[in-house]
Scaffold this active site. Structure first.
Site, short mmCIF file in Angstrom:
data_model
loop_
_atom_site.label_atom_id
_atom_site.label_comp_id
_atom_site.label_asym_id
_atom_site.label_seq_id
_atom_site.Cartn_x
_atom_site.Cartn_y
_atom_site.Cartn_z
N CYS A 146 1.51 1.36 12.63
CA CYS A 146 2.93 2.12 11.92
C CYS A 146 3.47 3.12 12.98
CB CYS A 146 2.11 2.55 10.52
SG CYS A 146 1.48 1.40 9.47
N GLY A 170 0.72 -1.20 -0.05
CA GLY A 170 0.07 -0.04 0.10
C GLY A 170 0.85 1.24 -0.03
N ASN A 195 -7.42 3.51 8.92
CA ASN A 195 -6.51 2.52 9.48
C ASN A 195 -6.67 2.56 11.21
OD1 ASN A 195 -5.08 4.83 8.88
ND2 ASN A 195 -3.53 3.89 10.25
N HIS A 222 -1.31 -8.28 2.80
CA HIS A 222 -1.25 -8.60 4.13
C HIS A 222 -2.34 -8.17 5.23
CE1 HIS A 222 0.60 -5.21 6.85
NE2 HIS A 222 0.75 -4.51 5.37
N SER A 246 -3.60 -3.66 -0.40
CA SER A 246 -2.44 -4.41 0.03
C SER A 246 -2.85 -5.94 0.56
CB SER A 246 -1.75 -3.66 1.42
OG SER A 246 -0.51 -4.08 2.01
N GLN A 257 -7.38 -0.54 3.85
CA GLN A 257 -8.27 -1.11 5.09
C GLN A 257 -9.48 -1.67 4.79
OE1 GLN A 257 -7.29 -1.89 8.04
NE2 GLN A 257 -5.38 -0.99 8.31
#
Length: 411
Positions: A328, A68, A154, A204, A202, A182
Site C-alpha cells: 500500500c 478491509g 501486514n 483478496h 478482506s 492479514q
C-alpha cells in the site's frame, strides 16, 4: 515466483467458477421479490454464513463491505460519531487507543478524527512489534471509547495477543476492534474465544476477489451508519450488493476454513526454510519482527548496506515478485512506519524485503529464491556507499542517527 501474497492473491479457480454465473444468468438484485432476486438472496446468505464460519461468528453478525479499508473506517468513524452524541463536558467520550504499527486504514482514519477533537493514543511496540499490555491498561481512561489493535501486522507479520487485549478492553467496558485482514484465513480466528467486538476482514488476501470485504459486529454492538440509502445489509451499509464478489468471498472463506491447518503447515515450512538459509548464507541479514509470534506465511528480512526498491526490481529480473514494506505504501519513499516503530534505523529499514507465501509456492522453490537473494544483495553491496567492499562490512552507522520521535512523526 509470486511471493507477495500479503499484498494480494490470485483468485482460486473454484472461487472464480462459483462467481461467474452471477455476472450473467444469475444477475438478480437480492432486494427484489421475484425468483431471480430470491435466488440472489439465498446466495448472499450462504456467503454470509461461509464468512461467519471462518471466524466463528453468527451470520447475522456479518456485514459485507468493499474491503478491509472500508471496514476499518466504518468502525472508527461510526463509533466516534455514536459516542460524540453521548459526550458531556465531564466526560467527552473522545479517546481512542491504537498502535504505532497499524495499517494506514486505521492510522489515517485516527489522524482524520483528531482534526475533529478526538484524542488518540498510539501505543508503542517493542523490538518484535508487540505491544506491552501494561501500556494498554495505563492508557485507558474514562473517556476511552474504542481500542483498535490489529491482529497481525501486514508488513512484519507480528501477531498481537488479541485475546488478552479483548479481556482488558472488556474489564474496563471499552469496545475492542481488530483488523484481521492479514490473519483471517491464515491462522485461527475465533471472535468469541478471542474477546473481539468488531473485526475487519478482506477477500483478496485469501484467494478471493478484490473489492469485497466484511465487518463482524457482535450482537448488541451499535455505532453510527456511514453509508445511507436503501437499507441493505440490515441497514448498516446501504447499496446494491456486489453479488459476484460476495459469492466469491464466501467460497474463498469456505476453502480457507477447510484447508487452514494444511495451509499453515505448508506456509510455515517454506517460511522457516527461507529464513534459515538466507540468514546463514547472506552476511548481515536479519529477521524483522517476532519469530515466535509470526504469521506462518510471512518472511521479513533486512540487509545492511542496500536499498529495498533496487532489491525488489533486481529480484523481479530473477522472476521473483516480492515487496519492500507494505504494497500500500511502496510508492512512498518516506520509509516504513512499522520498522521505525520497531526502532530500526531508516537506512537499515530501507534495505528490507517482504516475502509472503501462498498456496502456489513450493518448498522446491526455496533454494532458487535464496540463491537469487544472495546474488542480488551481493551485487547491490558492490555499488553501495554504505558497504565497504574491502572489509566486507557495513559502514552506514557512521552516517546514521538513532530513530527518535521526530522520525516516527515524519513516518
Amino acid at each position: 515466483m509470486y511471493m507477495d501474497n500479503s499484498a494480494t492473491t490470485a483468485v482460486d479457480e473454484e472461487v472464480l467458477k462459483e462467481m461467474l454465473p452471477y455476472f450473467n444468468e444469475k444477475f438478480g438484485n437480492a432486494s427484489t421479490l421475484y425468483g431471480l432476486g430470491v435466488d440472489a438472496k439465498r446466495a448472499l446468505e450462504k456467503a454470509r454464513k461461509q464468512v461467519a464460519d471462518l471466524i466463528n461468528a453468527d451470520p447475522s453478525e456479518i456485514t459485507f463491505t468493499s474491503g478491509g479499508t472500508e471496514s476499518d473506517n466504518m468502525v472508527l468513524k461510526g463509533v466516534a460519531l455514536k459516542e460524540y452524541q453521548k459526550a458531556t463536558p465531564e466526560n467527552p467520550r473522545n479517546h481512542i487507543i491504537t498502535t504505532t504499527i497499524e495499517h494506514p486504514a486505521v492510522l489515517n482514519t485516527c489522524k482524520f478524527l483528531e482534526k475533529f477533537g478526538f484524542e488518540v493514543t498510539y501505543l508503542p511496540v517493542g523490538s518484535e512489534g508487540i505491544i506491552n499490555l501494561d501500556d494498554l491498561k495505563a492508557a485507558i481512561k474514562d473517556s476511552t471509547i474504542l481500542i483498535s489493535i490489529m491482529h497481525a501486522n501486514n508488513e512484519v507479520g507480528t501477531i498481537q495477543p488479541i485475546k488478552e487485549i479483548g479481556e482488558i478492553a472488556h474489564e474496563y467496558g471499552v469496545l475492542f476492534h481488530t483488523d484481521a485482514v492479514q490473519s483471517a484465513g491464515k491462522i485461527p480466528v475465533d471472535v468469541k474465544e478471542q474477546n473481539v467486538d468488531v473485526l475487519s476482514i478482506s477477500s483478496h488476501k485469501i484467494n478471493g476477489p478484490k473489492g469485497i470485504g466484511a465487518i463482524y459486529i457482535k450482537k448488541g454492538v451499535r455505532f453510527e451508519v456511514l453509508i445511507h440509502g436503501g437499507g441493505q445489509e440490515d441497514g448498516s451499509r446501504s447499496g446494491t450488493e456486489n453479488m459476484p464478489g460476495i459469492v466469491g468471498f464466501g467460497k474463498a472463506a469456505e476453502i480457507a476454513n477447510e484447508k487452514l491447518e494444511e495451509h499453515m503447515k505448508h506456509n510455515q515450512e517454506i517460511r522457516d526454510a527461507i529464513i534459515e538459509k538466507v540468514t546463514s548464507q547472506v552476511k548481515d541479514s536479519y529477521v524483522n519482527g517476532s519469530m515466535e509470534h509470526r504469521l506462518p506465511n510471512n518472511v521479513h528480512l533486512r540487509f545492511s548496506g542496500i536499498e529495498g526498491e533496487s532489491l525488489i526490481l533486481r529480484l523481479d529480473n530473477e522472476g521473483i515478485n516480492a515487496a519492500t514494506g507494505s504494497a500500500c505504501s511502496t510508492h512512498d519513499l518516506k520509509g516504513s512506519h512499522v520498522l521505525a516503530a520497531l526502532g530500526i534505523k531508516p537506512a537499515l529499514s530501507h534495505g528490507s524485503l517482504r516475502l509472503s507465501i501462498g498456496q502456489d509456492n513450493s518448498i522446491e522453490d526455496v533454494d532458487y529464491i535464496v540463491a537469487s537473494i544472495k546474488k542480488v544483495v551481493d551485487y547491490l553491496r558492490e555499488l553501495s556507499p554504505l558497504w565497504d567492499n574491502e572489509t566486507d562490512e557495513y559502514i552506514g552507522d557512521k552516517f546514521e542517527k538513532p530513530v527518535d520521535d521526530e522520525d516516527l512523526d515524519r513516518y
